[in-house]
Design a protein around this motif. Structure first.
Motif, PDB file in Angstrom:
ATOM      1  N   LYS A 217       3.081   6.697  -5.386  1.00 48.63           N
ATOM      2  CA  LYS A 217       3.317   5.935  -6.645  1.00 48.63           C
ATOM      3  C   LYS A 217       2.453   6.929  -7.487  1.00 48.63           C
ATOM      4  CE  LYS A 217       4.905   1.324  -8.482  1.00 48.63           C
ATOM      5  NZ  LYS A 217       3.563   0.356  -8.535  1.00 48.63           N
ATOM      6  N   VAL A 218       1.438   7.252  -6.472  1.00 46.81           N
ATOM      7  CA  VAL A 218       0.367   8.171  -6.914  1.00 46.81           C
ATOM      8  C   VAL A 218       0.143   9.506  -6.360  1.00 46.81           C
ATOM      9  CG1 VAL A 218      -2.001   8.893  -7.215  1.00 46.81           C
ATOM     10  CG2 VAL A 218      -1.339   6.481  -7.405  1.00 46.81           C
ATOM     11  N   LEU A 219       1.491   9.458  -4.998  1.00 46.83           N
ATOM     12  CA  LEU A 219       0.666  10.623  -4.526  1.00 46.83           C
ATOM     13  C   LEU A 219       2.542  11.210  -4.668  1.00 46.83           C
ATOM     14  CD1 LEU A 219      -1.497  10.062  -1.283  1.00 46.83           C
ATOM     15  CD2 LEU A 219      -1.844  10.941  -3.252  1.00 46.83           C
ATOM     16  N   GLY A 220       3.603  10.611  -5.030  1.00 43.31           N
ATOM     17  CA  GLY A 220       4.537  11.387  -4.425  1.00 43.31           C
ATOM     18  C   GLY A 220       5.192  10.522  -2.673  1.00 43.31           C
ATOM     19  N   PRO A 221       6.737  10.719  -2.338  1.00 39.32           N
ATOM     20  CA  PRO A 221       7.283  10.512  -1.412  1.00 39.32           C
ATOM     21  C   PRO A 221       6.330  10.452   0.102  1.00 39.32           C
ATOM     22  CG  PRO A 221       8.889  11.303  -2.885  1.00 39.32           C
ATOM     23  CD  PRO A 221       7.580  11.890  -3.037  1.00 39.32           C
ATOM     24  N   ILE A 222       6.161   9.736   0.748  1.00 40.00           N
ATOM     25  CA  ILE A 222       5.593   9.509   2.343  1.00 40.00           C
ATOM     26  C   ILE A 222       6.299  10.959   3.399  1.00 40.00           C
ATOM     27  CG2 ILE A 222       3.766   8.637   3.546  1.00 40.00           C
ATOM     28  CD1 ILE A 222       2.791   7.502   1.590  1.00 40.00           C
ATOM     29  N   ASP A 223       5.958  11.775   3.852  1.00 38.91           N
ATOM     30  CA  ASP A 223       7.038  12.081   4.978  1.00 38.91           C
ATOM     31  C   ASP A 223       6.371  12.157   6.166  1.00 38.91           C
ATOM     32  OD1 ASP A 223       4.964  13.944   3.879  1.00 38.91           O
ATOM     33  OD2 ASP A 223       6.839  16.019   3.621  1.00 38.91           O
TER      34      ASP A 223
ATOM     35  N   THR B  98       1.988  -4.722  17.533  1.00 39.21           N
ATOM     36  CA  THR B  98       2.782  -4.992  16.806  1.00 39.21           C
ATOM     37  C   THR B  98       2.699  -4.773  15.401  1.00 39.21           C
ATOM     38  OG1 THR B  98       2.469  -7.569  17.704  1.00 39.21           O
ATOM     39  CG2 THR B  98       3.917  -7.483  16.260  1.00 39.21           C
ATOM     40  N   ALA B  99       1.638  -4.897  15.169  1.00 33.91           N
ATOM     41  CA  ALA B  99       1.465  -4.402  13.697  1.00 33.91           C
ATOM     42  C   ALA B  99       1.918  -2.356  13.729  1.00 33.91           C
ATOM     43  CB  ALA B  99       0.323  -4.302  12.844  1.00 33.91           C
ATOM     44  N   THR B 100       1.144  -1.829  14.431  1.00 36.99           N
ATOM     45  CA  THR B 100       1.257  -0.368  14.566  1.00 36.99           C
ATOM     46  C   THR B 100       3.271  -0.511  14.007  1.00 36.99           C
ATOM     47  OG1 THR B 100      -0.204   0.067  15.388  1.00 36.99           O
ATOM     48  CG2 THR B 100       1.653   1.674  15.555  1.00 36.99           C
ATOM     49  N   LEU B 101       3.948  -1.334  15.262  1.00 38.49           N
ATOM     50  CA  LEU B 101       5.201  -0.770  14.979  1.00 38.49           C
ATOM     51  C   LEU B 101       5.558  -1.563  13.703  1.00 38.49           C
ATOM     52  CD1 LEU B 101       6.290  -2.386  18.801  1.00 38.49           C
ATOM     53  CD2 LEU B 101       6.442  -0.318  17.409  1.00 38.49           C
ATOM     54  N   LEU B 102       4.767  -2.411  13.326  1.00 39.77           N
ATOM     55  CA  LEU B 102       5.808  -3.017  11.743  1.00 39.77           C
ATOM     56  C   LEU B 102       5.093  -1.752  10.578  1.00 39.77           C
ATOM     57  CD1 LEU B 102       4.780  -6.223  11.659  1.00 39.77           C
ATOM     58  CD2 LEU B 102       6.882  -5.307  11.965  1.00 39.77           C
ATOM     59  N   VAL B 103       3.977  -1.186  10.839  1.00 37.17           N
ATOM     60  CA  VAL B 103       3.422   0.407  10.189  1.00 37.17           C
ATOM     61  C   VAL B 103       4.845   0.824   9.579  1.00 37.17           C
ATOM     62  CG1 VAL B 103       2.027   1.953   9.153  1.00 37.17           C
ATOM     63  CG2 VAL B 103       0.704  -0.953   9.903  1.00 37.17           C
ATOM     64  N   THR B 104       5.039   1.512  11.060  1.00 34.73           N
ATOM     65  CA  THR B 104       6.482   2.393  11.811  1.00 34.73           C
ATOM     66  C   THR B 104       6.857   2.079  10.814  1.00 34.73           C
ATOM     67  OG1 THR B 104       4.717   3.023  13.835  1.00 34.73           O
ATOM     68  CG2 THR B 104       7.289   3.826  12.921  1.00 34.73           C
ATOM     69  N   ARG B 105       7.928   0.956  10.775  1.00 32.27           N
ATOM     70  CA  ARG B 105       9.146   0.531  10.053  1.00 32.27           C
ATOM     71  C   ARG B 105       9.041   0.281   8.659  1.00 32.27           C
ATOM     72  NH1 ARG B 105      10.780  -4.042   8.648  1.00 32.27           N
ATOM     73  NH2 ARG B 105      13.590  -4.591   8.525  1.00 32.27           N
ATOM     74  N   ALA B 106       8.025   0.025   8.350  1.00 27.78           N
ATOM     75  CA  ALA B 106       7.802   0.080   6.963  1.00 27.78           C
ATOM     76  C   ALA B 106       8.164   1.474   6.206  1.00 27.78           C
ATOM     77  CB  ALA B 106       6.722  -0.916   6.374  1.00 27.78           C
ATOM     78  N   PHE B 107       7.296   2.187   6.833  1.00 21.41           N
ATOM     79  CA  PHE B 107       6.649   4.000   6.895  1.00 21.41           C
ATOM     80  C   PHE B 107       8.512   4.220   6.444  1.00 21.41           C
ATOM     81  CE2 PHE B 107       7.308   7.774   9.049  1.00 21.41           C
ATOM     82  CZ  PHE B 107       7.373   8.905   8.055  1.00 21.41           C
ATOM     83  N   MET B 108       9.395   4.238   7.946  1.00 17.78           N
ATOM     84  CA  MET B 108      10.795   4.958   8.064  1.00 17.78           C
ATOM     85  C   MET B 108      11.392   4.462   7.052  1.00 17.78           C
ATOM     86  SD  MET B 108      10.563   4.839  12.198  1.00 17.78           S
ATOM     87  CE  MET B 108      12.176   5.437  11.786  1.00 17.78           C
ATOM     88  N   ARG B 109      11.215   2.881   6.930  1.00 17.49           N
ATOM     89  CA  ARG B 109      12.393   2.638   5.728  1.00 17.49           C
ATOM     90  C   ARG B 109      12.112   3.215   4.204  1.00 17.49           C
ATOM     91  NH1 ARG B 109      14.992  -2.097   6.517  1.00 17.49           N
ATOM     92  NH2 ARG B 109      14.873  -2.966   4.590  1.00 17.49           N
ATOM     93  N   HIS B 110      10.896   3.453   3.702  1.00 14.92           N
ATOM     94  CA  HIS B 110      10.062   4.071   2.963  1.00 14.92           C
ATOM     95  C   HIS B 110      10.538   6.330   2.788  1.00 14.92           C
ATOM     96  CE1 HIS B 110       7.723   6.388  -0.159  1.00 14.92           C
ATOM     97  NE2 HIS B 110       7.498   7.009   0.378  1.00 14.92           N
ATOM     98  N   ALA B 111       9.821   6.791   4.288  1.00 18.30           N
ATOM     99  CA  ALA B 111      11.238   8.278   4.171  1.00 18.30           C
ATOM    100  C   ALA B 111      12.219   8.088   4.292  1.00 18.30           C
ATOM    101  CB  ALA B 111      10.057   8.139   5.182  1.00 18.30           C
TER     102      ALA B 111
ATOM    103  N   PHE C 223       0.772  -1.357   0.006  1.00 16.77           N
ATOM    104  CA  PHE C 223       0.049   0.443   0.040  1.00 16.77           C
ATOM    105  C   PHE C 223       1.080   0.755  -0.160  1.00 16.77           C
ATOM    106  CE2 PHE C 223      -2.170   3.545   2.653  1.00 16.77           C
ATOM    107  CZ  PHE C 223      -3.254   3.630   1.063  1.00 16.77           C
ATOM    108  N   ILE C 224       1.806   1.182   0.716  1.00 12.84           N
ATOM    109  CA  ILE C 224       2.946   2.206   0.984  1.00 12.84           C
ATOM    110  C   ILE C 224       3.461   2.948  -0.663  1.00 12.84           C
ATOM    111  CG2 ILE C 224       5.045   3.764   1.898  1.00 12.84           C
ATOM    112  CD1 ILE C 224       4.654   1.905   4.778  1.00 12.84           C
ATOM    113  N   LYS C 225       4.213   1.632  -1.427  1.00 15.77           N
ATOM    114  CA  LYS C 225       4.322   1.506  -2.376  1.00 15.77           C
ATOM    115  C   LYS C 225       3.723   2.161  -3.819  1.00 15.77           C
ATOM    116  CE  LYS C 225       8.478  -1.997  -2.950  1.00 15.77           C
ATOM    117  NZ  LYS C 225       8.328  -3.003  -2.646  1.00 15.77           N
ATOM    118  N   ASP C 226       2.462   1.478  -3.349  1.00 14.71           N
ATOM    119  CA  ASP C 226       1.367   2.112  -4.640  1.00 14.71           C
ATOM    120  C   ASP C 226       0.525   4.239  -4.265  1.00 14.71           C
ATOM    121  OD1 ASP C 226       1.456  -0.142  -5.117  1.00 14.71           O
ATOM    122  OD2 ASP C 226      -0.422  -1.277  -4.597  1.00 14.71           O
ATOM    123  N   ALA C 227       1.168   3.986  -3.041  1.00 17.82           N
ATOM    124  CA  ALA C 227       0.873   5.425  -3.117  1.00 17.82           C
ATOM    125  C   ALA C 227       1.225   5.775  -3.358  1.00 17.82           C
ATOM    126  CB  ALA C 227       0.135   5.049  -0.730  1.00 17.82           C
TER     127      ALA C 227
END
Ligand SMILES: NC(=O)c1ccc[n+]([C@@H]2O[C@H](COP(=O)([O-])OP(=O)(O)OC[C@H]3O[C@@H](n4cnc5c(N)ncnc54)[C@H](OP(=O)(O)O)[C@@H]3O)[C@@H](O)[C@H]2O)c1
Length: 252
Positions: free
Chosen positions: A85-91, A122-135, A79-83
């Motif tokens: 692509k449409v919106l640009g980098p998520i910060d 757990t899921a919230t920490l994993l979302v945070t990790r995925a977001f941070m790797r992207h950002a 979802f982060i990758k697809d978003a």
């Protein structure tokens, strides 16, 4: 939205915000607030409500929504990758999705306890990790807001596992803020009880007891919470690693 800046150690105002649980309740109010401040939004929940879909239809270049279960970490990463692509980098990230509890610990099944912990913590920490790797890769800095609860600070019967997840997130807020050395501002917003699907399990008597114990003599509403989100996402406050409680003073 306040001006962005290139000054070292100043984190620019958020320009694109990932919001978990943006389909209804407080999360939907957050989506609307971010849009009103000129930023873009990527929001997900298990069900995309008509209200959220409408926001995407009206603002296709600024809003991206999806049906994603937060406990499915692969789906969250896609979802982060697809978003992006449409919106640009998520910060920026707002960790809002959670499930509630309304059962004494003695009577809560092990499966339910696991469900609450895996969704809220757990899921919230994993979302945070995925977001941070992207950002980190795309922007190098950003802002994170964890939605926790007064339950992390005061005892409430019937909310043992839920409170544990919110206290865990407040602790993670402090350690992550320290770990990121100011590259990410990380804070928690801890609301008191407000009317939503989650709190609909509270009876009138419980709600009037909470109101009576609140110095301002009224329950919090999402509109009381959105100004603090706005400040944490868009202003240069240097607030970092803090838990900001919004409960009319009920927990003092
Ligand atoms: N209401 C209160 O009194 C209160 C007080 C203090 C703190 N809070 C906190 O405030 C935040 C918002 O609560 P609310 O009252 O607005 O709750 P709500 O109306 O129940 O909304 C919760 C949101 O999270 C989403 N969600 C739940 N499980 C999910 C999952 N597995 N995957 C993806 N999304 C999921 C829901 O959508 P789907 O169900 O469609 O997935 C919904 O969008 C939560 O963090 C809550 O703990 C609430």
């Amino acid at each position: 939205m306040s001006e962005t800046t290139n000054e070292p150690n100043v984190i620019p105002a958020a320009s694109c915000v990932l919001i978990s649980g943006g389909s209804r309740g407080l999360g939907l109010a957050f989506v609307e607030e971010v849009l009103a401040n000129g930023a873009k939004v990527a929001a997900f929940a298990r069900t995309v409500t008509p209200e959220l879909q409408q926001l995407m239809d009206a603002n296709p270049e600024r809003v991206y929504v999806g049906s994603v279960d937060i406990t499915d970490s692969k789906a969250v990463t896609s979802f982060i990758k697809d978003a992006a692509k449409v919106l640009g980098p998520i910060d920026a990230l707002v960790n809002n999705a959670a499930i509630g509890q309304d059962s004494l610990h003695l009577h809560t099944t092990p499966e339910r306890i696991e469900d609450i912990i895996s969704t809220n913590l757990t899921a919230t920490l994993l979302v945070t990790r995925a977001f941070m790797r992207h950002a980190m890769a795309k922007v190098g800095k950003g802002r994170i807001v964890n939605v926790t609860s007064v339950c992390a600070q005061r005892g409430y019967s019937g909310l043992v596992a839920y409170s544990a997840t919110k206290g865990g997130l407040d602790a993670a807020t402090r350690s992550l803020a320290r770990e990121m050395h100011g590259r990410f501002l990380v804070n928690s917003i801890a609301p008191g009880f407000f009317a939503s699907e989650m709190s609909s399990v509270l009876g009138t008597e419980q709600l009037s007891t909470i109101t009576r114990r609140t110095p301002t003599n009224r329950l919090v509403e999402p509109e009381n919470i959105t100004p603090t989100l706005r400040m944490l996402l868009f202003e240069d406050t240097n607030i970092n690693g803090m838990v900001l409680t919004i409960d009319g003073g009920g927990s003092i």
